[in-house]
Design a protein around this motif. Structure first.
Motif, PDB file in Angstrom:
ATOM      1  N   TRP A   1      10.875  52.854  -4.459  1.00  0.00           N
ATOM      2  CA  TRP A   1       9.844  52.860  -3.306  1.00  0.00           C
ATOM      3  C   TRP A   1       8.856  51.940  -3.265  1.00  0.00           C
ATOM      4  N   HIS A   2       8.506  51.175  -4.219  1.00  0.00           N
ATOM      5  CA  HIS A   2       7.763  50.115  -4.217  1.00  0.00           C
ATOM      6  C   HIS A   2       8.276  48.938  -3.723  1.00  0.00           C
ATOM      7  N   LEU A   3       9.753  48.864  -3.611  1.00  0.00           N
ATOM      8  CA  LEU A   3      10.255  47.421  -3.368  1.00  0.00           C
ATOM      9  C   LEU A   3       9.679  46.698  -1.943  1.00  0.00           C
ATOM     10  N   PRO A   4       9.658  47.325  -0.921  1.00  0.00           N
ATOM     11  CA  PRO A   4       9.120  46.606   0.253  1.00  0.00           C
ATOM     12  C   PRO A   4       7.919  45.640  -0.123  1.00  0.00           C
ATOM     13  N   LEU A   5       7.040  46.172  -0.841  1.00  0.00           N
ATOM     14  CA  LEU A   5       5.769  45.554  -1.081  1.00  0.00           C
ATOM     15  C   LEU A   5       5.940  44.308  -1.694  1.00  0.00           C
ATOM     16  N   PHE A   6       7.062  43.807  -2.139  1.00  0.00           N
ATOM     17  CA  PHE A   6       7.312  42.473  -2.692  1.00  0.00           C
ATOM     18  C   PHE A   6       7.340  41.243  -1.417  1.00  0.00           C
ATOM     19  N   PHE A   7       7.711  41.858  -0.112  1.00  0.00           N
ATOM     20  CA  PHE A   7       7.841  41.380   0.933  1.00  0.00           C
ATOM     21  C   PHE A   7       6.486  41.141   1.695  1.00  0.00           C
ATOM     22  N   VAL A   8       5.584  41.835   1.465  1.00  0.00           N
ATOM     23  CA  VAL A   8       4.464  42.183   2.284  1.00  0.00           C
ATOM     24  C   VAL A   8       3.519  41.007   1.845  1.00  0.00           C
TER      25      VAL A   8
ATOM     26  N   MET B   1      15.605  69.817 -15.201  1.00  0.00           N
ATOM     27  CA  MET B   1      15.486  68.991 -16.168  1.00  0.00           C
ATOM     28  C   MET B   1      14.394  69.076 -17.161  1.00  0.00           C
ATOM     29  N   SER B   2      14.510  68.330 -18.086  1.00  0.00           N
ATOM     30  CA  SER B   2      13.387  68.345 -19.278  1.00  0.00           C
ATOM     31  C   SER B   2      12.383  67.419 -18.708  1.00  0.00           C
ATOM     32  N   ARG B   3      11.319  67.575 -19.519  1.00  0.00           N
ATOM     33  CA  ARG B   3      10.305  66.480 -19.260  1.00  0.00           C
ATOM     34  C   ARG B   3      10.269  65.131 -18.919  1.00  0.00           C
ATOM     35  N   LEU B   4      11.239  64.798 -19.951  1.00  0.00           N
ATOM     36  CA  LEU B   4      11.658  63.410 -20.058  1.00  0.00           C
ATOM     37  C   LEU B   4      12.672  63.119 -19.032  1.00  0.00           C
ATOM     38  N   GLN B   5      13.517  63.630 -18.856  1.00  0.00           N
ATOM     39  CA  GLN B   5      14.604  63.555 -17.825  1.00  0.00           C
ATOM     40  C   GLN B   5      14.024  63.293 -16.352  1.00  0.00           C
ATOM     41  N   ALA B   6      13.031  64.235 -16.080  1.00  0.00           N
ATOM     42  CA  ALA B   6      12.509  64.469 -14.739  1.00  0.00           C
ATOM     43  C   ALA B   6      11.391  63.308 -14.564  1.00  0.00           C
ATOM     44  N   GLY B   7      10.743  62.984 -15.696  1.00  0.00           N
ATOM     45  CA  GLY B   7       9.808  61.475 -15.820  1.00  0.00           C
ATOM     46  C   GLY B   7      10.652  60.395 -15.377  1.00  0.00           C
ATOM     47  N   LEU B   8      11.594  60.194 -16.258  1.00  0.00           N
ATOM     48  CA  LEU B   8      12.381  59.158 -15.984  1.00  0.00           C
ATOM     49  C   LEU B   8      13.235  58.845 -14.652  1.00  0.00           C
TER      50      LEU B   8
ATOM     51  N   SER C   1       8.226  46.388 -11.792  1.00  0.00           N
ATOM     52  CA  SER C   1       9.084  47.683 -11.527  1.00  0.00           C
ATOM     53  C   SER C   1       9.361  48.619 -12.813  1.00  0.00           C
ATOM     54  N   LEU C   2       9.540  47.802 -13.987  1.00  0.00           N
ATOM     55  CA  LEU C   2       9.807  48.740 -15.243  1.00  0.00           C
ATOM     56  C   LEU C   2       8.567  49.506 -15.403  1.00  0.00           C
ATOM     57  N   SER C   3       7.583  49.107 -15.417  1.00  0.00           N
ATOM     58  CA  SER C   3       6.244  49.448 -15.875  1.00  0.00           C
ATOM     59  C   SER C   3       5.953  50.814 -14.920  1.00  0.00           C
ATOM     60  N   VAL C   4       6.829  51.155 -13.948  1.00  0.00           N
ATOM     61  CA  VAL C   4       6.428  52.316 -13.298  1.00  0.00           C
ATOM     62  C   VAL C   4       7.170  53.462 -14.025  1.00  0.00           C
ATOM     63  N   ILE C   5       8.267  53.286 -14.810  1.00  0.00           N
ATOM     64  CA  ILE C   5       8.713  54.539 -15.483  1.00  0.00           C
ATOM     65  C   ILE C   5       7.796  54.956 -16.466  1.00  0.00           C
ATOM     66  N   PRO C   6       7.320  54.166 -17.456  1.00  0.00           N
ATOM     67  CA  PRO C   6       6.329  54.728 -18.620  1.00  0.00           C
ATOM     68  C   PRO C   6       5.308  55.284 -17.662  1.00  0.00           C
ATOM     69  N   MET C   7       4.878  54.978 -16.589  1.00  0.00           N
ATOM     70  CA  MET C   7       3.635  55.286 -15.640  1.00  0.00           C
ATOM     71  C   MET C   7       3.958  56.932 -15.412  1.00  0.00           C
TER      72      MET C   7
ATOM     73  N   TRP D   1      10.519  55.904  -7.834  1.00  0.00           N
ATOM     74  CA  TRP D   1       9.050  55.699  -7.667  1.00  0.00           C
ATOM     75  C   TRP D   1       9.213  53.917  -7.645  1.00  0.00           C
ATOM     76  N   ALA D   2       9.924  53.454  -8.599  1.00  0.00           N
ATOM     77  CA  ALA D   2      10.052  52.021  -8.565  1.00  0.00           C
ATOM     78  C   ALA D   2      10.551  51.259  -7.248  1.00  0.00           C
TER      79      ALA D   2
END
Length: 291
Positions: free
Chosen positions: A176-183, A160-167, A202-208, A173-174
């Motif tokens: 992966w974080h989902l269970p934290l909404f219930f802790v 993949m390109s840098r953009l594709q891999a990052g997206l 959750s959306l902010s994880v993508i530009p990060m 990554w987003a």
């Protein structure tokens, strides 16, 4: 050194994701079942251990690669030469600046006033500046970046390109974080999964993911850790929670990282690796210690 063929890189990627998600979600499900606040006993133990899933996944992949004597992925970035590390401070400042700029823009359109009062309260709560900095460094940057950027990212870049891999990595990554909404007691639980704040988190994880991926290709895992730390620490100091501020953070970071990627993009360096390529020159900066 011969580059590992894509099929082996995909195998390592699948193993990394399997170990990472199994480790993290198993511990976080225990934390959810205990029901107590995240930072109180006994919930704090599975809560903290779960955050190290990406590092555990990275260790497992590296051990298997070493035992099989497999080469590093083509896009693995080490920290040599040491000149690469000069990128770390500017990237750290840039990461923090994206959050501060977004907070100031949000204030201009009627959002919350920019203030360090939330940060002062948080520092006092955790016991001072040193515990605050240590916790910001370990919980997130050190616990995650050797896995997400140091292990998964180079393998995604094989095809993949840098953009594709990052997206793609940002979406994973987003999730992966989902269970934290219930802790109870976590930032995510306070935001709420079914709210604008939760959605924007959750959306902010993508530009990060794109920004840390750019940092990784600039100076390796150290730079990715610095960017992750800069964003997290600045958000904590400013007490970011408003949907307006979060939306501006997403917009500012996406604008910054797309600009950086556009400036760096070249036909030679941004294409997936060829399966028959052999690395012989120092310009590739391949390191067996990472990937």
């Amino acid at each position: 050194m011969t580059i590992a063929p894509p099929v082996r890189q995909r195998s390592g990627l699948a193993l990394f994701f399997a170990v990472t998600f199994t480790w993290t979600w198993a511990f976080w499900l225990v934390a959810i079942s205990l029901g107590g606040p995240a930072m109180t006993s006994p919930t704090v133990i599975p809560y903290l251990l779960g955050g190290f899933g990406p590092v555990i996944g990275a260790i497992v992949v590296r051990v298997r690669r070493a035992r099989r004597r497999q080469p590093a992925p083509a896009h693995t970035v080490g920290i040599r030469p040491s000149m690469r590390l000069f990128w770390v401070p500017p990237l750290l400042v840039l990461a923090s600046a994206t959050v501060l700029a977004a907070a100031l823009l949000a204030q201009l359109v009627g959002g919350p006033m920019v203030s360090l009062a939330p940060g002062r309260d948080l520092i006092a709560t955790v016991g001072g500046p040193v515990p605050f900095l240590v916790s910001m460094l370990i919980a997130g940057p050190l616990a995650e970046e050797p896995g997400w950027r140091g292990t998964a990212y180079p393998r995604l870049r094989a095809s993949m390109s840098r953009l594709q891999a990052g997206l793609l990595l940002g979406v994973v990554w987003a999730v992966w974080h989902l269970p934290l909404f219930f802790v109870n007691g976590t930032v995510q639980a306070d935001l709420g999964l079914f709210s604008w704040s939760g959605l924007l988190f959750s959306l902010s994880v993508i530009p990060m993911a794109l920004l840390t991926g750019y940092a990784y290709e600039s100076a390796g895992v150290v730079a990715a850790i610095a960017v992750h730390f800069g964003v997290n620490a600045t958000m904590a100091l400013l007490g970011v929670g408003s949907p307006v501020t979060q939306a501006f953070i997403v917009a500012v970071q996406m604008l910054v990282v797309l600009t950086l990627l556009a400036l760096r993009r070249t036909p030679r360096t941004d294409q997936p690796a060829r399966t028959d390529q052999v690395v012989t020159g120092p310009s590739h900066q391949i390191s067996r210690s990472r990937g």
